[in-house]
Design an enzyme around this catalytic site. Sequence first.
Site, short mmCIF file in Angstrom:
data_model
loop_
_atom_site.label_atom_id
_atom_site.label_comp_id
_atom_site.label_asym_id
_atom_site.label_seq_id
_atom_site.Cartn_x
_atom_site.Cartn_y
_atom_site.Cartn_z
N ASP A 72 -40.80 3.98 23.41
CA ASP A 72 -41.53 4.27 24.49
C ASP A 72 -41.76 3.04 25.45
OD1 ASP A 72 -43.34 4.26 23.30
OD2 ASP A 72 -43.55 6.66 23.31
N ASP A 141 -49.81 17.56 19.25
CA ASP A 141 -49.50 18.54 19.32
C ASP A 141 -47.74 18.40 19.01
OD1 ASP A 141 -48.13 16.65 20.81
OD2 ASP A 141 -48.03 16.90 23.19
N HIS A 143 -45.48 15.96 18.97
CA HIS A 143 -44.84 15.25 19.93
C HIS A 143 -44.70 14.27 19.50
CE1 HIS A 143 -48.34 13.25 22.07
NE2 HIS A 143 -47.60 11.82 21.77
N GLU A 148 -42.15 15.42 24.42
CA GLU A 148 -43.77 16.89 24.54
C GLU A 148 -42.66 18.41 24.52
OE1 GLU A 148 -45.97 15.31 24.67
OE2 GLU A 148 -46.75 14.23 26.48
#
Length: 266
Positions: A72, A141, A143, A148
């Site tokens: 990314d 979380d 991801h 996400e």
Amino acid sequence: MRLIPLTTAEQVGKWAARHIVNRINAFKPTANRPFVLGLPTGGTPMTTYKALVEMHKAGQVSFKHVITFNMDEYVGLPKEHPESYYSFMHRNFFDHVDIPAENINLLNGNALDIDAECRQYEEKIRSYGKIHLFMGGVGNDGHIAFNEPASSLASRTRIKTLTHDTRVANSRFFDNDVNQVPKYALTVGVGTLLDAEEVMILVLGSQKALALQAAVEGCVNHMWTISCLQLHPKAIMVCDEPSTMELKVKTLRYFNELEAENIKGL
């Protein structure tokens, strides 16, 4: 899925680096048949990059015939910014090994046509056949990359809006000022990751414990994108002791017994 239960972050880094080196050396890459490696950024892989650089300097591995694709990149952050992933990768890894500049592939978060940039990235990955080993981390979380919660498990490289929690977590790299953290990023998709021959995810710290539990003991669920690894034929989770605190005792015991021979000598 394999779970490699270790004690410290340093051990996780050493195990992951050793696994990467073994895979590269067993592949015996050449200019016409390179090894394709997917790479992450952030705090989690730092011990792995340090160990890889040490192994390279010791003559145990060469990256001359390795092609890399990063997961990314922030959108709108200048390439030369110290917290761009371009800068991170060069500072912590690329500048210390023998990988040719033309073998390095990073998303351009400042491309004039973002959709074309993402499409071309996918096409370039496909031009090599597949990524042989994709290393990554996981967010609190669940991801992976910047996929996400609620990301499609079939998603490809695209632009994503970062959640507030992710931006807060990353603000430690931006003088603890969340307003400096970009709101958007380009990221490989969950489907892109699942296309890799092997996926290795590093998990460090008690704040990642619920994500690890979701990945190993939970159901496949787009709210925990890390759970997609249950669908992968060759997935590895390499974790330190604090990250396992939410796993069942019998789950941890099972993997400790299963991987006993593979965690020696760290």
